[in-house]
Design a protein around this motif. Sequence first.
Motif, PDB file in Angstrom:
ATOM      1  N   THR A  26     -43.248  11.463   6.918  1.00 18.20           N
ATOM      2  CA  THR A  26     -42.311  10.873   6.838  1.00 18.20           C
ATOM      3  C   THR A  26     -41.732  10.434   5.361  1.00 18.20           C
ATOM      4  O   THR A  26     -42.408   9.468   4.942  1.00 18.20           O
ATOM      5  CB  THR A  26     -42.246   9.336   7.798  1.00 18.20           C
ATOM      6  N   MET A  27     -40.855  10.937   4.905  1.00 15.27           N
ATOM      7  CA  MET A  27     -40.493  10.638   3.522  1.00 15.27           C
ATOM      8  C   MET A  27     -41.583  10.540   2.627  1.00 15.27           C
ATOM      9  O   MET A  27     -41.818   9.779   1.864  1.00 15.27           O
ATOM     10  CB  MET A  27     -39.585   9.440   3.326  1.00 15.27           C
ATOM     11  N   GLY A  28     -42.362  11.723   2.582  1.00 16.48           N
ATOM     12  CA  GLY A  28     -43.473  11.776   1.718  1.00 16.48           C
ATOM     13  C   GLY A  28     -44.756  10.850   2.037  1.00 16.48           C
ATOM     14  O   GLY A  28     -45.728  11.011   1.353  1.00 16.48           O
ATOM     15  N   ALA A  29     -44.776  10.126   3.134  1.00  8.49           N
ATOM     16  CA  ALA A  29     -45.869   9.470   3.654  1.00  8.49           C
ATOM     17  C   ALA A  29     -46.794  10.105   4.717  1.00  8.49           C
ATOM     18  O   ALA A  29     -46.236  10.167   5.650  1.00  8.49           O
ATOM     19  CB  ALA A  29     -45.587   8.129   4.100  1.00  8.49           C
ATOM     20  N   LEU A  30     -47.930  10.736   4.383  1.00  6.63           N
ATOM     21  CA  LEU A  30     -48.607  11.364   5.062  1.00  6.63           C
ATOM     22  C   LEU A  30     -49.447  10.550   5.962  1.00  6.63           C
ATOM     23  O   LEU A  30     -50.321   9.749   5.600  1.00  6.63           O
ATOM     24  CB  LEU A  30     -49.486  12.576   4.316  1.00  6.63           C
ATOM     25  N   ARG A  31     -49.307  10.771   7.437  1.00  4.34           N
ATOM     26  CA  ARG A  31     -49.970   9.937   8.281  1.00  4.34           C
ATOM     27  C   ARG A  31     -50.851  10.990   9.220  1.00  4.34           C
ATOM     28  O   ARG A  31     -50.188  11.928   9.759  1.00  4.34           O
ATOM     29  CB  ARG A  31     -49.236   9.281   9.057  1.00  4.34           C
ATOM     30  N   VAL A  32     -52.258  10.753   9.434  1.00  4.58           N
ATOM     31  CA  VAL A  32     -53.045  11.597  10.028  1.00  4.58           C
ATOM     32  C   VAL A  32     -53.829  10.803  11.130  1.00  4.58           C
ATOM     33  O   VAL A  32     -54.332   9.627  10.761  1.00  4.58           O
ATOM     34  CB  VAL A  32     -54.041  12.302   9.067  1.00  4.58           C
ATOM     35  N   LEU A  33     -53.601  11.351  12.471  1.00  3.59           N
ATOM     36  CA  LEU A  33     -54.205  10.563  13.474  1.00  3.59           C
ATOM     37  C   LEU A  33     -55.576  11.525  13.792  1.00  3.59           C
ATOM     38  O   LEU A  33     -55.473  12.755  14.370  1.00  3.59           O
ATOM     39  CB  LEU A  33     -53.541  10.572  14.659  1.00  3.59           C
ATOM     40  N   ALA A  34     -56.787  10.914  13.472  1.00  2.00           N
ATOM     41  CA  ALA A  34     -58.138  11.313  13.616  1.00  2.00           C
ATOM     42  C   ALA A  34     -58.504  10.834  15.068  1.00  2.00           C
ATOM     43  O   ALA A  34     -59.151   9.879  15.127  1.00  2.00           O
ATOM     44  CB  ALA A  34     -58.898  11.100  12.352  1.00  2.00           C
ATOM     45  N   PRO A  35     -58.818  11.944  15.990  1.00  2.00           N
ATOM     46  CA  PRO A  35     -59.210  11.427  17.088  1.00  2.00           C
ATOM     47  C   PRO A  35     -60.922  11.207  17.061  1.00  2.00           C
ATOM     48  O   PRO A  35     -61.461  11.532  15.914  1.00  2.00           O
ATOM     49  CB  PRO A  35     -59.159  12.682  17.983  1.00  2.00           C
ATOM     50  N   GLU A  36     -61.565  11.032  18.109  1.00  2.00           N
ATOM     51  CA  GLU A  36     -63.010  10.637  18.129  1.00  2.00           C
ATOM     52  C   GLU A  36     -63.735  11.839  17.542  1.00  2.00           C
ATOM     53  O   GLU A  36     -63.235  13.141  17.786  1.00  2.00           O
ATOM     54  CB  GLU A  36     -63.433  10.552  19.518  1.00  2.00           C
TER      55      GLU A  36
ATOM     56  N   GLU B 252     -50.115  19.098   1.961  1.00  2.00           N
ATOM     57  CA  GLU B 252     -49.083  18.249   1.539  1.00  2.00           C
ATOM     58  C   GLU B 252     -48.577  18.338  -0.044  1.00  2.00           C
ATOM     59  O   GLU B 252     -47.393  18.400  -0.347  1.00  2.00           O
ATOM     60  CB  GLU B 252     -49.287  16.803   1.858  1.00  2.00           C
ATOM     61  N   SER B 253     -49.557  18.426  -0.851  1.00  2.00           N
ATOM     62  CA  SER B 253     -49.334  18.686  -2.223  1.00  2.00           C
ATOM     63  C   SER B 253     -48.539  19.839  -2.476  1.00  2.00           C
ATOM     64  O   SER B 253     -47.554  19.873  -3.350  1.00  2.00           O
ATOM     65  CB  SER B 253     -50.838  18.377  -2.785  1.00  2.00           C
ATOM     66  N   GLY B 254     -49.058  20.927  -1.849  1.00  2.00           N
ATOM     67  CA  GLY B 254     -48.461  22.298  -2.091  1.00  2.00           C
ATOM     68  C   GLY B 254     -46.897  21.942  -1.342  1.00  2.00           C
ATOM     69  O   GLY B 254     -46.044  22.803  -2.333  1.00  2.00           O
ATOM     70  N   ALA B 255     -46.790  21.564  -0.357  1.00  2.00           N
ATOM     71  CA  ALA B 255     -45.508  21.533   0.412  1.00  2.00           C
ATOM     72  C   ALA B 255     -44.447  20.668  -0.619  1.00  2.00           C
ATOM     73  O   ALA B 255     -43.148  21.138  -0.837  1.00  2.00           O
ATOM     74  CB  ALA B 255     -45.610  20.870   1.779  1.00  2.00           C
ATOM     75  N   GLN B 256     -45.036  19.720  -1.147  1.00  2.00           N
ATOM     76  CA  GLN B 256     -44.096  18.606  -1.657  1.00  2.00           C
ATOM     77  C   GLN B 256     -44.064  18.634  -3.233  1.00  2.00           C
ATOM     78  O   GLN B 256     -43.017  18.107  -3.883  1.00  2.00           O
ATOM     79  CB  GLN B 256     -44.370  17.256  -1.174  1.00  2.00           C
ATOM     80  N   GLY B 257     -44.842  19.412  -3.776  1.00  2.00           N
ATOM     81  CA  GLY B 257     -45.067  19.790  -5.289  1.00  2.00           C
ATOM     82  C   GLY B 257     -45.598  18.422  -5.710  1.00  2.00           C
ATOM     83  O   GLY B 257     -45.257  18.231  -7.210  1.00  2.00           O
ATOM     84  N   THR B 258     -46.249  17.571  -5.233  1.00  2.00           N
ATOM     85  CA  THR B 258     -46.853  16.360  -5.745  1.00  2.00           C
ATOM     86  C   THR B 258     -48.390  16.613  -6.307  1.00  2.00           C
ATOM     87  O   THR B 258     -48.997  17.441  -5.528  1.00  2.00           O
ATOM     88  CB  THR B 258     -47.057  15.173  -4.695  1.00  2.00           C
ATOM     89  N   PRO B 259     -48.779  16.023  -7.357  1.00  2.00           N
ATOM     90  CA  PRO B 259     -50.254  16.393  -7.681  1.00  2.00           C
ATOM     91  C   PRO B 259     -51.075  15.827  -6.544  1.00  2.00           C
ATOM     92  O   PRO B 259     -50.804  14.866  -5.874  1.00  2.00           O
ATOM     93  CB  PRO B 259     -50.323  15.662  -9.082  1.00  2.00           C
TER      94      PRO B 259
END
Length: 156
Positions: free
Chosen positions: A98-108, A127-134
């Motif tokens: 969401t607007m550059g904030a990556l949230r990962v739901l990691a199950p058990e 995410e880095s490759g998709a957004q061009g962020t280091p």
Amino acid sequence: MLPLVLALAACGVTGTAPIPGGPAASGLPDHDSDARVAVHLYFYSPDGLERVSRPYRGPDPVATALRYLATGPDAAEQARGLVSYAPHDAPDVEATDTMGALRVLAPEGWQPSSALRQLVCTAADAESGAQGTPLQKVRVTVVRPPGATSVQTCTP
């Protein structure tokens, strides 16, 4: 005027033959095309985390990379000594951006720190490759059962 023309004509520049070049410029890549690119996963070697590439085609590089991570190293990667601490029987990891904030739901099953490190680095790299962020600037919010949240970055 003639002395000026003669002085400029004798400036030491010699003629050259044409220099072959590469293909003509084609502009920016079309992200809606079926162009094949790669996503990167992180597996463990005796030296620590190691980045490997897998082919990718589609609209969601983070989900693709996390699906690949769940399958573990392929035969060639295993032959090189790469291993994964990611659980093979856990439910799929969910990731939202969401607007550059990556949230990962990691199950058990993703609780060991080594597995979480693989998860964070794989998601952050995609995410880095998709957004061009280091890579080191991508912050991944990891949510684990029963709701514990932490913000992490990849430090391979």
